[in-house]
Design a protein around this motif. Structure first.
Motif, PDB file in Angstrom:
ATOM      1  N   LEU A   9       0.861  -1.204   0.000  1.00 49.98           N
ATOM      2  CA  LEU A   9       0.000   0.000   0.000  1.00 49.98           C
ATOM      3  C   LEU A   9       0.880   1.231   0.000  1.00 49.98           C
ATOM      4  CD1 LEU A   9      -3.164   0.823   1.990  1.00 49.98           C
ATOM      5  CD2 LEU A   9      -1.198   2.328   2.291  1.00 49.98           C
ATOM      6  N   THR A  10       0.480   2.221  -0.793  1.00 51.14           N
ATOM      7  CA  THR A  10       1.137   3.522  -0.656  1.00 51.14           C
ATOM      8  C   THR A  10       0.109   4.644  -0.846  1.00 51.14           C
ATOM      9  OG1 THR A  10       3.137   4.767  -1.112  1.00 51.14           O
ATOM     10  CG2 THR A  10       1.936   3.982  -3.028  1.00 51.14           C
ATOM     11  N   GLY A  11       0.526   5.841  -0.499  1.00 49.41           N
ATOM     12  CA  GLY A  11      -0.385   6.968  -0.613  1.00 49.41           C
ATOM     13  C   GLY A  11       0.348   8.219  -1.068  1.00 49.41           C
ATOM     14  N   ALA A  26       8.287   7.471  -5.526  1.00 49.29           N
ATOM     15  CA  ALA A  26       7.122   6.685  -5.119  1.00 49.29           C
ATOM     16  C   ALA A  26       6.373   6.044  -6.291  1.00 49.29           C
ATOM     17  CB  ALA A  26       6.170   7.579  -4.326  1.00 49.29           C
ATOM     18  N   ALA A  44      -4.319  10.470  -0.338  1.00 54.24           N
ATOM     19  CA  ALA A  44      -4.365  10.921   1.057  1.00 54.24           C
ATOM     20  C   ALA A  44      -5.001  12.311   1.123  1.00 54.24           C
ATOM     21  CB  ALA A  44      -2.960  10.899   1.652  1.00 54.24           C
ATOM     22  N   VAL A 145       5.544  -0.881   2.013  1.00 51.94           N
ATOM     23  CA  VAL A 145       5.067   0.467   1.696  1.00 51.94           C
ATOM     24  C   VAL A 145       6.134   1.171   0.842  1.00 51.94           C
ATOM     25  CG1 VAL A 145       4.143   2.589   2.692  1.00 51.94           C
ATOM     26  CG2 VAL A 145       4.017   0.479   4.005  1.00 51.94           C
ATOM     27  N   PRO A 146       5.922   1.273  -0.473  1.00 50.98           N
ATOM     28  CA  PRO A 146       6.906   1.987  -1.300  1.00 50.98           C
ATOM     29  C   PRO A 146       6.806   3.501  -1.102  1.00 50.98           C
ATOM     30  CG  PRO A 146       5.180   1.017  -2.695  1.00 50.98           C
ATOM     31  CD  PRO A 146       4.812   0.720  -1.270  1.00 50.98           C
ATOM     32  N   ASP A 150      11.964  10.429   2.846  1.00 51.62           N
ATOM     33  CA  ASP A 150      11.351  11.326   3.836  1.00 51.62           C
ATOM     34  C   ASP A 150      10.205  10.670   4.612  1.00 51.62           C
ATOM     35  OD1 ASP A 150       9.654  11.202   1.638  1.00 51.62           O
ATOM     36  OD2 ASP A 150       9.124  13.316   1.674  1.00 51.62           O
ATOM     37  N   GLN A 151       9.728   9.526   4.113  1.00 47.96           N
ATOM     38  CA  GLN A 151       8.617   8.850   4.813  1.00 47.96           C
ATOM     39  C   GLN A 151       9.098   7.708   5.704  1.00 47.96           C
ATOM     40  OE1 GLN A 151       5.356  10.011   4.636  1.00 47.96           O
ATOM     41  NE2 GLN A 151       6.422  11.689   3.605  1.00 47.96           N
ATOM     42  N   HIS A 154       7.846   7.798   9.195  1.00 51.87           N
ATOM     43  CA  HIS A 154       6.408   7.509   9.316  1.00 51.87           C
ATOM     44  C   HIS A 154       6.139   6.007   9.333  1.00 51.87           C
ATOM     45  CE1 HIS A 154       5.167  11.754   7.827  1.00 51.87           C
ATOM     46  NE2 HIS A 154       5.174  11.682   9.133  1.00 51.87           N
ATOM     47  N   VAL A 184      16.958   6.926  -5.398  1.00 52.10           N
ATOM     48  CA  VAL A 184      15.845   7.859  -5.584  1.00 52.10           C
ATOM     49  C   VAL A 184      15.102   8.139  -4.279  1.00 52.10           C
ATOM     50  CG1 VAL A 184      15.439   7.416  -8.024  1.00 52.10           C
ATOM     51  CG2 VAL A 184      14.303   6.003  -6.329  1.00 52.10           C
ATOM     52  N   GLY A 185      15.708   7.716  -3.165  1.00 52.79           N
ATOM     53  CA  GLY A 185      15.092   7.954  -1.860  1.00 52.79           C
ATOM     54  C   GLY A 185      14.886   9.443  -1.637  1.00 52.79           C
ATOM     55  N   LYS A 194      16.187  18.590  -0.901  1.00 50.49           N
ATOM     56  CA  LYS A 194      15.163  17.606  -1.291  1.00 50.49           C
ATOM     57  C   LYS A 194      14.045  18.283  -2.101  1.00 50.49           C
ATOM     58  CE  LYS A 194      11.437  16.339   0.927  1.00 50.49           C
ATOM     59  NZ  LYS A 194      10.406  15.857   1.831  1.00 50.49           N
ATOM     60  N   MET A 195      13.697  17.686  -3.252  1.00 49.82           N
ATOM     61  CA  MET A 195      12.619  18.299  -4.043  1.00 49.82           C
ATOM     62  C   MET A 195      11.321  18.217  -3.246  1.00 49.82           C
ATOM     63  SD  MET A 195      11.360  17.539  -7.963  1.00 49.82           S
ATOM     64  CE  MET A 195      12.935  17.923  -8.713  1.00 49.82           C
TER      65      MET A 195
HETATM   66  P1  TYM Z   1       3.669  12.984  -0.230  1.00 51.93           P
HETATM   67  O1  TYM Z   1       2.384  13.236  -0.926  1.00 51.93           O
HETATM   68  O2  TYM Z   1       4.342  14.119   0.425  1.00 51.93           O
HETATM   69  O3  TYM Z   1       4.701  12.348  -1.200  1.00 51.93           O
HETATM   70  C1  TYM Z   1       4.327  11.242  -1.994  1.00 51.93           C
HETATM   71  C2  TYM Z   1       5.520  10.305  -2.172  1.00 51.93           C
HETATM   72  O4  TYM Z   1       6.574  10.980  -2.853  1.00 51.93           O
HETATM   73  C3  TYM Z   1       7.786  10.772  -2.146  1.00 51.93           C
HETATM   74  N1  TYM Z   1       8.676  11.950  -2.355  1.00 51.93           N
HETATM   75  C4  TYM Z   1       9.951  11.863  -2.743  1.00 51.93           C
HETATM   76  N2  TYM Z   1      10.726  10.813  -3.044  1.00 51.93           N
HETATM   77  C5  TYM Z   1      12.005  11.064  -3.419  1.00 51.93           C
HETATM   78  N3  TYM Z   1      12.527  12.320  -3.510  1.00 51.93           N
HETATM   79  C6  TYM Z   1      11.778  13.408  -3.230  1.00 51.93           C
HETATM   80  N4  TYM Z   1      12.312  14.632  -3.361  1.00 51.93           N
HETATM   81  C7  TYM Z   1      10.424  13.207  -2.811  1.00 51.93           C
HETATM   82  N5  TYM Z   1       9.415  14.032  -2.433  1.00 51.93           N
HETATM   83  C8  TYM Z   1       8.356  13.244  -2.162  1.00 51.93           C
HETATM   84  C9  TYM Z   1       7.373  10.632  -0.696  1.00 51.93           C
HETATM   85  O5  TYM Z   1       8.353   9.979   0.068  1.00 51.93           O
HETATM   86  C10 TYM Z   1       6.109   9.826  -0.823  1.00 51.93           C
HETATM   87  O6  TYM Z   1       6.397   8.440  -0.920  1.00 51.93           O
HETATM   88  N6  TYM Z   1       2.658  10.881   4.111  1.00 51.93           N
HETATM   89  C11 TYM Z   1       2.709  10.581   2.704  1.00 51.93           C
HETATM   90  C12 TYM Z   1       1.350  10.220   2.139  1.00 51.93           C
HETATM   91  C13 TYM Z   1       0.710   9.044   2.800  1.00 51.93           C
HETATM   92  C14 TYM Z   1       1.142   7.695   2.740  1.00 51.93           C
HETATM   93  C15 TYM Z   1       0.194   6.953   3.529  1.00 51.93           C
HETATM   94  C16 TYM Z   1       2.217   7.056   2.122  1.00 51.93           C
HETATM   95  C17 TYM Z   1      -0.406   9.083   3.571  1.00 51.93           C
HETATM   96  N7  TYM Z   1      -0.709   7.829   4.007  1.00 51.93           N
HETATM   97  C18 TYM Z   1       0.328   5.580   3.696  1.00 51.93           C
HETATM   98  C19 TYM Z   1       2.332   5.679   2.286  1.00 51.93           C
HETATM   99  C20 TYM Z   1       1.405   4.965   3.069  1.00 51.93           C
HETATM  100  C21 TYM Z   1       3.193  11.853   2.035  1.00 51.93           C
HETATM  101  O7  TYM Z   1       3.252  12.888   2.614  1.00 51.93           O
HETATM  102  O8  TYM Z   1       3.460  11.753   0.774  1.00 51.93           O
END
Ligand code: TYM
Length: 323
Positions: A9-11, A26, A44, A145-146, A150-151, A154, A184-185, A194-195
């Protein structure tokens, strides 16, 4: 057992245009993995409420995120695509977790700490954000959870919520694992940080060609003169080439020989990003609003049925399920 597939699952928050950090960190990760799992993709939208206060923007953001998922290659018949606000068991379970964890524990969460460090007032939704995210994940017995780097915290919080609940009420929740792709983390933004939407340093995923070009041409560089060798390991443009440029070895050689300058390198990167997303754009343009809404309605039914079954057990265990 009939169903041996692990659950994924991801969001993504529906809080504005997705950028190439979201895509690489992601979405692309999800597209590469989801067919091997029983997969769920969640918009989300309740999390987005922590920052978006404009209903029209939130509404469009939800439609956009689903269209983006489909555009990058997610087949809605193979993954359950749904929005958080359609399954009220998410905020219900979040509340139960909030009653198990302490205030100092939540005060350590990066998103909250960063806001406070900047002297900004955080809303209570932002403070409780990690427990809603834990509920998103744990409700569905998720294995992986892919996400981007930054996550990571969480997901640790979700494991902690599962462990606390299991300890208090007996074995109920699986502890999930993050799936973070190396390289790509943390995708850098045009300033090298970080973007992130909140830093205003993004390259839009589905922007116009012009918007993509303008963002790429604004990538920060040093003042090395044209004709001098460039360092590919420290250059932000080169880091992004690694994800979009097929003949990377040749570009790397030209960096080291001094036969490419920053301007040409950026023009090439913009060209390659645009070429990569061209087929995605076509898929996105072919998708109607009605089709997106139907996908969300169908997904909500599947997610609701799973969440309700899980919450029946949870309610009985905590002592509120009397009938
Ligand atoms: P969100 O909407 O801020 O970001 C979505 C996904 O994009 C990834 N991401 C990045 N990865 C690499 N480099 C970056 N510069 C970069 N910026 C953003 C984030 O790590 C994320 O995977 N809290 C989550 C949303 C969420 C969620 C969940 C995710 C809500 N419930 C349950 C997984 C499972 C978030 O703020 O994503």
């Amino acid at each position: 057992m009939a169903d041996e597939k692990k659950r994924l699952l991801t969001g993504l928050q529906s809080s504005g245009q997705l950028h190439i950090g979201n895509y690489l960190g992601a979405l692309k990760r999800f597209v590469g993995a989801y067919a091997d799992y029983e997969s769920m993709l969640m918009v989300a939208d309740l999390h987005a409420l922590t920052s978006v206060k404009n209903p029209a923007q939130l509404r469009e953001g939800i439609i956009d995120v689903v269209a983006d998922y489909i555009a990058v290659g997610v087949d809605p018949t193979k993954a359950t695509i749904f929005k958080q606000s359609d399954v009220l068991e998410h905020p219900e379970l979040a509340w139960i977790f909030e009653c198990l964890v302490t205030v100092p524990f939540l005060q350590q969460a990066h998103a909250f700490k960063d806001k406070v460090a900047k002297g900004l007032e955080a809303n209570a939704g932002l403070f409780n954000y990690p427990m809603l995210m834990a509920a998103d994940i744990l409700l569905y017995d998720t294995d992986v959870v892919p996400v981007g780097e930054d996550q990571r915290q969480h997901i640790e919080y979700a494991r902690e919520a599962a462990a606390k609940f299991n300890l208090a009420y007996g074995d109920t929740f699986k502890e999930p694992k993050e799936m973070i792709l190396e390289g790509v983390g943390t995708v850098p933004g045009v300033d090298g940080k970080k973007m992130s939407k909140s830093y205003g340093n993004t390259i839009p995923l589905f922007g116009t060609d012009e918007a993509i070009r303008v963002a790429v041409m604004s990538i920060k560089t040093d003042s090395t003169a044209v004709g001098a060798p460039l360092n590919p390991t420290t250059d932000i443009t080169f880091q992004l080439h690694q994800h979009f440029t097929p003949n990377l070895a040749e570009i790397q050689k030209r960096y080291m020989d001094g036969t490419i300058g920053y301007k040409e390198s950026k023009e090439l990167l913009a060209h390659n990003i645009i070429a990569t997303i061209a087929p995605m754009r076509e898929r996105r343009a072919a998708l109607s609003r009605e089709a997106v809404i139907q996908i969300l309605k169908d997904g909500a039914e599947v997610a609701r049925a799973r969440a309700q079954a899980k919450m029946k057990d949870v309610r009985e265990k905590i002592g509120v399920g009397l009938y």
